[in-house]
Design an enzyme around this catalytic site. Structure first.
Site, mmCIF file in Angstrom:
data_model
loop_
_atom_site.group_PDB
_atom_site.id
_atom_site.type_symbol
_atom_site.label_atom_id
_atom_site.label_comp_id
_atom_site.label_asym_id
_atom_site.label_seq_id
_atom_site.Cartn_x
_atom_site.Cartn_y
_atom_site.Cartn_z
ATOM 1 N N TYR A 119 0.938 -1.122 -0.001
ATOM 2 C CA TYR A 119 -0.110 0.114 0.050
ATOM 3 C C TYR A 119 0.879 1.277 -0.082
ATOM 4 O O TYR A 119 1.889 1.329 0.691
ATOM 5 C CB TYR A 119 -0.939 -0.031 1.163
ATOM 6 C CG TYR A 119 -1.606 1.181 1.506
ATOM 7 C CD1 TYR A 119 -3.143 1.344 0.846
ATOM 8 C CD2 TYR A 119 -1.244 2.352 2.208
ATOM 9 C CE1 TYR A 119 -3.679 2.412 1.109
ATOM 10 C CE2 TYR A 119 -2.126 3.417 2.318
ATOM 11 C CZ TYR A 119 -3.383 3.402 1.745
ATOM 12 O OH TYR A 119 -3.907 4.685 1.780
ATOM 13 N N GLU A 207 -3.328 7.474 -4.012
ATOM 14 C CA GLU A 207 -3.287 6.202 -3.208
ATOM 15 C C GLU A 207 -2.953 4.988 -4.497
ATOM 16 O O GLU A 207 -3.412 5.080 -5.456
ATOM 17 C CB GLU A 207 -4.545 6.017 -2.575
ATOM 18 C CG GLU A 207 -4.563 4.665 -1.738
ATOM 19 C CD GLU A 207 -5.938 4.456 -1.379
ATOM 20 O OE1 GLU A 207 -6.122 4.632 -0.087
ATOM 21 O OE2 GLU A 207 -6.885 3.840 -1.976
#
Ligand code: GDP
Ligand code: MN
Length: 397
Positions: A119, A207
């Protein structure tokens, strides 16, 4: 403002963040001949909606479940078949609410051979006035769980916008992720590019989840999410041009064009107010009186008769069961609001209770306009009185 994954990936590529090659399809015409243009052994077919959690989401057509929002398939024909199924389906994910979203675009990409999922995100950290760069070795579809249960597994470095990103910050994260060898250098560049994109495009969130390490040893962004600061769109023409109006709440788009701030909520009482602070206070007091606001409609500091009228139109179309007008006239004149209200109700039929509380600048003139209009409205002495009355009226209604 949000954009689709495929648009985020276009910006990623422009900023040196590697992504798989792919094509976006919107209808039957795009599907024709697509299979022949695809090459490779693995493909990923992804519904494009402005919400995450697609991998675990449920796509339905005519009430019948047709699979998830992300599919990994082994042949071009299968990719086309799945893309056709997803187009026009309704996708429900943890982020869409139970009504789900209509899938109007599908991304067909070359699949990658995943070794590990990470992530990585850049987000505006208001508290420290920096760009927080966050990374975790537990990337993928479970990141929300990781954040909730084991937040220590998400590592953060803060990039001072005046100093910019420094490579050691990327190295700190890379080592925490357990990367080694060439992947470290790749990560350092990629994270730096993400911060540059974030700053250059006035993002509020950038993101990559997951950022994957392929079995061939390369870092690739296989999902992308970008949110932009609406207040910076005036200087981001290219970004503004990416807006997909079909993904926005139609009444919010209409309100935006009329320079109204309108946020649709789940309750039944429409709130027409001026100023964000008063809007918050109005919602609070409605809740305190046992009601539920249906929206947050701020006519702003420059309310005109036209945009007050527009506000009524939008609210009534959104099927509220009552309306509470709560305006404090400072710069805004109460008589202008009252006139807008009368104009609006001469055009659209009011079939729900309306409580009006006007205070401040030109209140007396406003009350005279309302009294002369013969409209069946309920006058309120103050905010609490207004909230009590609208909640009671909706209960009766
Ligand atoms: P999201 O669920 O909306 O966040 O959609 P993602 O794009 O993140 O995809 C969800 C999951 O699908 C990923 O975490 C991967 O596990 C899987 N996935 C996506 N693309 C690929 C791919 O190219 N190859 C493989 N093997 N899996 C993929
Ligand atoms: Mn994802």
């Amino acid at each position: 403002m949000k954009v689709h994954e495929f648009q985020a990936k276009m910006l990623f590529r422009d900023h040196g963040i590697p992504c798989p090659d792919g094509a976006v399809v919107e209808g039957e015409a795009d599907l024709e001949g697509l299979a022949a243009r695809l090459s490779g052994d693995v493909f990923v077919v992804k519904a494009q909606i402005h919400a995450g959690g697609r991998g675990k989401g449920k796509a339905c057509r005519d009430g019948v479940e047709v699979g998830r929002g992300v599919h990994v398939v082994r042949s071009p024909e299968e990719a086309v078949r799945i893309a056709r199924t997803l187009l026009g389906a309704t996708l429900v994910t943890i982020q869409t609410g139970s009504r789900g979203r209509l899938v109007r675009k599908v991304l067909v990409e070359n699949g990658v051979d995943i070794d590990k999922e990470f992530y990585l995100a850049a987000i505006l950290d208001r508290e420290t006035a920096t760009v927080a760069l966050m990374a975790s070795a537990e990337g993928g579809t479970e990141i929300e769980e990781v954040a909730r249960r084991t937040p220590e597994r998400i590592h953060t470095v803060r990039v001072n916008p005046l100093l910019g990103y420094r490579e050691f910050q990327g190295r700190v994260l890379a080592l925490k992720l357990g990367l080694s060898g060439e992947a470290v250098g790749q990560f350092v560049r990629l994270a730096g590019n993400l911060v540059k994109l974030f700053m250059a495009k006035d993002c509020s969130l950038a993101e990559v989840n997951p950022l994957v390490l392929t079995r061939q040893g390369n870092l690739v962004a296989i999902d992308g999410k970008l949110n932009f600061d609406d207040n910076a769109l005036f200087r981001q023409a290219a970004v503004a041009g990416l807006q997909d109006v079909g993904e926005e709440e139609p009444s919010e788009v209409e309100a935006d064009r009329a320079k109204l701030t309108y946020i649709k909520l789940d309750g039944n009482i429409g709130c027409l107010v001026n100023g964000a602070g008063l809007a918050m206070a109005t919602m609070d007091i409605i809740k305190e009186c046992g009601g539920e606001p249906a929206n947050f409609l701020d006519v702003g500091g420059t309310a005109t008769a036209e945009n007050v009228a527009k506000s009524f139109e939008i609210m009534l179309r959104d099927k509220v069961q009552g309306i509470f007008v709560n305006v404090f006239g400072g710069i805004v004149r109460c008589d202008v609001v009252a006139q807008g209200l009368v104009d609006a109700l001469s055009k659209v039929k009011l079939d729900v209770p309306l409580v009006v509380r006007l205070e401040g600048n030109r209140k007396a003139e406003a009350l005279a306009i309302l009294a002369g209009s013969g409209l069946p409205l309920i006058a309120a002495a103050d905010m609490k009185d207004g909230a009590t009355k609208i909640v009671a009226a909706c209960r009766r209604g």
